[in-house]
Write an enzyme that holds these catalytic residues in place. Structure first.
Site, PDB file in Angstrom:
ATOM      1  N   ALA A  95      -4.649  32.416  60.636  1.00  0.00           N
ATOM      2  CA  ALA A  95      -5.251  31.313  59.889  1.00  0.00           C
ATOM      3  C   ALA A  95      -5.746  30.238  60.845  1.00  0.00           C
ATOM      4  O   ALA A  95      -5.197  30.040  61.937  1.00  0.00           O
ATOM      5  CB  ALA A  95      -4.230  30.710  58.927  1.00  0.00           C
ATOM      6  N   ASP A  96      -6.800  29.530  60.429  1.00  0.00           N
ATOM      7  CA  ASP A  96      -7.324  28.431  61.234  1.00  0.00           C
ATOM      8  C   ASP A  96      -6.278  27.331  61.346  1.00  0.00           C
ATOM      9  O   ASP A  96      -5.314  27.273  60.586  1.00  0.00           O
ATOM     10  CB  ASP A  96      -8.628  27.911  60.625  1.00  0.00           C
ATOM     11  CG  ASP A  96      -9.608  27.446  61.681  1.00  0.00           C
ATOM     12  OD1 ASP A  96      -9.166  27.030  62.768  1.00  0.00           O
ATOM     13  OD2 ASP A  96     -10.832  27.488  61.417  1.00  0.00           O
ATOM     14  N   TRP A  97      -6.513  26.412  62.266  1.00  0.00           N
ATOM     15  CA  TRP A  97      -5.489  25.461  62.693  1.00  0.00           C
ATOM     16  C   TRP A  97      -5.168  24.409  61.620  1.00  0.00           C
ATOM     17  O   TRP A  97      -6.047  23.916  60.913  1.00  0.00           O
ATOM     18  CB  TRP A  97      -5.953  24.787  63.976  1.00  0.00           C
ATOM     19  CG  TRP A  97      -5.607  25.504  65.258  1.00  0.00           C
ATOM     20  CD1 TRP A  97      -5.235  24.903  66.431  1.00  0.00           C
ATOM     21  CD2 TRP A  97      -5.607  26.907  65.538  1.00  0.00           C
ATOM     22  NE1 TRP A  97      -4.992  25.852  67.398  1.00  0.00           N
ATOM     23  CE2 TRP A  97      -5.209  27.086  66.879  1.00  0.00           C
ATOM     24  CE3 TRP A  97      -5.872  28.047  64.775  1.00  0.00           C
ATOM     25  CZ2 TRP A  97      -5.083  28.347  67.470  1.00  0.00           C
ATOM     26  CZ3 TRP A  97      -5.767  29.303  65.362  1.00  0.00           C
ATOM     27  CH2 TRP A  97      -5.369  29.447  66.692  1.00  0.00           C
ATOM     28  N   TYR A 107     -11.610  27.617  56.868  1.00  0.00           N
ATOM     29  CA  TYR A 107     -10.962  26.646  55.988  1.00  0.00           C
ATOM     30  C   TYR A 107     -11.575  26.627  54.583  1.00  0.00           C
ATOM     31  O   TYR A 107     -10.898  26.338  53.610  1.00  0.00           O
ATOM     32  CB  TYR A 107     -11.119  25.230  56.550  1.00  0.00           C
ATOM     33  CG  TYR A 107     -10.465  24.969  57.870  1.00  0.00           C
ATOM     34  CD1 TYR A 107      -9.100  25.135  58.047  1.00  0.00           C
ATOM     35  CD2 TYR A 107     -11.212  24.501  58.947  1.00  0.00           C
ATOM     36  CE1 TYR A 107      -8.496  24.859  59.261  1.00  0.00           C
ATOM     37  CE2 TYR A 107     -10.617  24.213  60.165  1.00  0.00           C
ATOM     38  CZ  TYR A 107      -9.265  24.394  60.323  1.00  0.00           C
ATOM     39  OH  TYR A 107      -8.669  24.114  61.519  1.00  0.00           O
ATOM     40  N   MET A 112     -10.107  35.553  62.065  1.00  0.00           N
ATOM     41  CA  MET A 112      -9.699  34.243  61.557  1.00  0.00           C
ATOM     42  C   MET A 112     -10.491  33.916  60.298  1.00  0.00           C
ATOM     43  O   MET A 112     -11.725  33.876  60.327  1.00  0.00           O
ATOM     44  CB  MET A 112      -9.952  33.149  62.601  1.00  0.00           C
ATOM     45  CG  MET A 112      -9.593  31.740  62.108  1.00  0.00           C
ATOM     46  SD  MET A 112     -10.171  30.417  63.217  1.00  0.00           S
ATOM     47  CE  MET A 112      -9.047  30.671  64.594  1.00  0.00           C
TER      48      MET A 112
END
Length: 592
Positions: free
Chosen positions: A306-308, A270, A267
């Site tokens: 990808a991060d949330w 951001y 992951m």
């Protein structure tokens, strides 16, 4: 005789190779079904283990709608239930997926849920699962065998309720002492981090990813530690990742160890890099980082998730949060998704805008071959994990596996061992505590009465025990409050309250270190100071009274002042001037 048309499709034949099964299934899938693979949305457990309806807390549609209409087959479970209920809910999830046109099984994931931290953006308290110290505590013990034991136990408990992907380990280096995510790391030292994470990954995945594995999603590439001023990149004011020491490559070393250990997924964070050779956009949109560095230089061919909430704005507890599209805030969701796909991202967490993938392909902006590339990786892992062949779990077995007695005891033992003795009375040690003192211990559970005579009035006490948390500054937002950031110093009021007790009676101060703390003023006043990284009252008492032996050493430096922190370089380890205690400090005390 079964006709050719009635024969089960090749992708359901376990005698074929994984590659053959993937190729057969991919050829049968529509664009909409492939798009569904590329989103990893949150999902809640409905009442009594039913599939959830629409969620107001996370603004989620009904679970059946996400599976049947959006074609989602990857979910991040939030919340909890007892093991049997959780297992039955998982089976209902799989049955709903099996009823779709192609019957692609669900891959269920979770944030960490075996320790003490409760932050719905990063982790959950253990609840029904065995309870261990945070990863910092495993690092404080410093023993790969203990880390592998933890990971193997967590793997068994996850498998019992149907969880097949761990959204961890977090292998960022804690080089910025103020960062709010340090509790999920293995600390500040790269060598220790690499040793710990290799054991962690192998414990979850086993030596070879397969039907008995839980895949690991190692995060946050290329290292989320050097946040400007320690602010977190979940929020706009924390979007910048800085390298004043020109130490970008140092933060890649844990990922190199993770690749060697075989991590299945990665992951990106951001954050957006500032002052490097890379484009100043969030890592999930950054082609130079995802394709150039991760894929080409590091040779990683696993899943990149990808991060949330990277593409669209989100709502949590009624609060609106802008998409974490740092550097691309003025772009539309369609443009952001295009950038991330071209950067090399396979899957997007916390959302399900499948229609945007369809639009990008149908308009010719993204070729179908690019979608197929990600779909192949995502399908391959499902086959390797055995989900197509045996997706269901046994609720009765879940009850016996989750929090099995030996698992609970192993976690408790690790809690005790991780405790770090910082000071112990100098020439007059107070630990282990002898006899049965009159103890003033506000907020401690009833277990303390087994060790001492509890008193409510400080004037009646022989000894005091204060359990406190490392300092932080409260933020205003509901979600922000879960991120313990800002100053590492106690406020004047907090400090006075602690010192007032220390000056009236010999006092043991136990500090929960979810990140470093600036505490020199306590050291001259407290009879003893210990640190924990997630430990129950009983574990602390067992150590203080000599029933268990603490083995912990600091997994990071403890700075001497906030001035030293402000002057240090965020990307350089052990860079605060004259720390109060250095990495590796920890006194030994005998057992009673």
């Amino acid at each position: 005789m079964t006709s050719v048309d009635e024969r089960a499709p090749d992708y359901l034949d376990p005698a074929l190779t994984v590659e053959e099964r993937v190729a057969d299934l991919l050829e049968r899938m529509t664009l909409e079904e492939k798009a569904g693979l590329m989103f990893h949305q949150m999902v809640e457990i409905g009442e009594g283990g039913a599939l959830a309806g629409a969620s107001s807390q996370y603004r989620l549609p009904p679970t059946l709608e996400m599976i049947g209409q959006n074609h989602l087959t990857h979910f991040n479970v939030v919340g909890s239930a007892d093991p049997a209920t959780m297992a039955r809910w998982h089976n209902r999830l799989q049955e709903a997926a099996a009823a779709t046109r192609l019957g692609i099984p669900v891959t269920l994931s979770t944030d960490p849920r075996h320790a003490f931290t409760d932050n719905p953006g990063t982790s959950f308290t253990a609840g029904y699962f065995s309870q261990w110290p945070e990863p910092l505590g495993l690092a404080a013990i410093g023993d790969e065998r203990t880390v592998r034991e933890f990971a193997d136990i967590a793997r068994q408990e996850y498998l019992a309720v149907g969880i097949r992907v761990a959204l961890h380990p977090q292998v960022d280096l804690a080089t910025e002492p103020r960062w709010a995510r340090i509790n999920g790391t293995f600390g500040e030292d790269v060598g220790l981090t690499c040793r710990m994470l290799a054991a962690y990954i192998r414990g979850f995945q086993t030596d070879r990813l397969g039907p008995s594995s839980v895949a690991t999603m190692t995060k946050h590439f290329p290292g989320g530690g050097p946040q400007k001023d320690g602010e977190d990149a979940h929020f706009p004011y924390g979007r910048e990742q800085v390298y004043p020491g020109n130490n970008f490559e140092h933060h890649l070393r844990p990922f190199e160890a993770a690749f060697e250990a075989g991590t299945s997924q990665v992951m990106p964070y951001y954050g957006m890099p500032v002052g490097t050779d890379h484009e100043e956009v969030g890592f999930g949109f950054n082609k130079g980082v995802i394709t150039g560095l991760l894929r080409e230089k590091c040779g990683f061919d696993g899943i990149v998730c990808a991060d949330w909430s990277l593409i669209n704005d989100s709502t949590v507890w009624g609060e609106r949060h802008a998409a974490r599209a740092w550097g691309l805030e003025d772009r539309t969701p369609l443009e952001r998704l295009e950038r991330a796909l071209l950067a090399g991202v396979d899957q997007f967490g916390g959302e399900h805008c499948t229609e945007l993938v369809v639009r990008l392909v149908e308009s010719g902006r993204i070729p179908m071959s690019r979608i197929d590339e990600s779909a192949q990786r995502l399908l391959r892992e499902k086959f390797v994990l055995g989900l197509f062949d045996d997706p269901l779990v046994d609720p009765s077995q879940a009850e016996s596996v989750v929090s099995a007695r030996e698992f609970v005891e192993a976690g408790y033992d690790a809690q005790c061992r991780s405790i770090t003795v910082l000071t112990n009375g100098g020439d007059s040690p107070v630990l282990p505590v002898p006899g049965r003192p009159r103890l003033y211990a506000p907020g401690i559970d009833g277990a303390a009465s087994e060790y001492a005579d509890l008193v409510d009035d400080l004037a009646d006490a022989d000894l005091a025990l204060l359990r406190v948390k490392a300092p932080f500054e409260r933020r205003s937002g509901k979600f922000e409050q879960f991120f313990r950031a800002g100053s590492l110093e106690f406020s004047q009021h907090e400090r006075d309250d602690i010192l007032n007790v220390c000056r009236q009676v010999p006092t043991i101060v136990d500090i929960y270190l979810d990140r470093p703390a600036v505490i020199p003023e306590l050291l001259g006043e407290a009879a003893a100071v210990i640190a924990n990284y997630g430990a129950s009252d009983r574990a602390v008492l067992d150590v203080l009274f000599g029933h268990r032996r603490p083995e912990g050493t600091l997994p990071f430096d403890l700075p001497s002042s906030m001035e030293a922190v402000a002057e240090s370089r965020s990307d350089v380890p052990f860079d605060t001037d004259a720390p109060t205690f250095s990495f590796g400090h920890g006194l030994r005390i005998p057992t009673a």
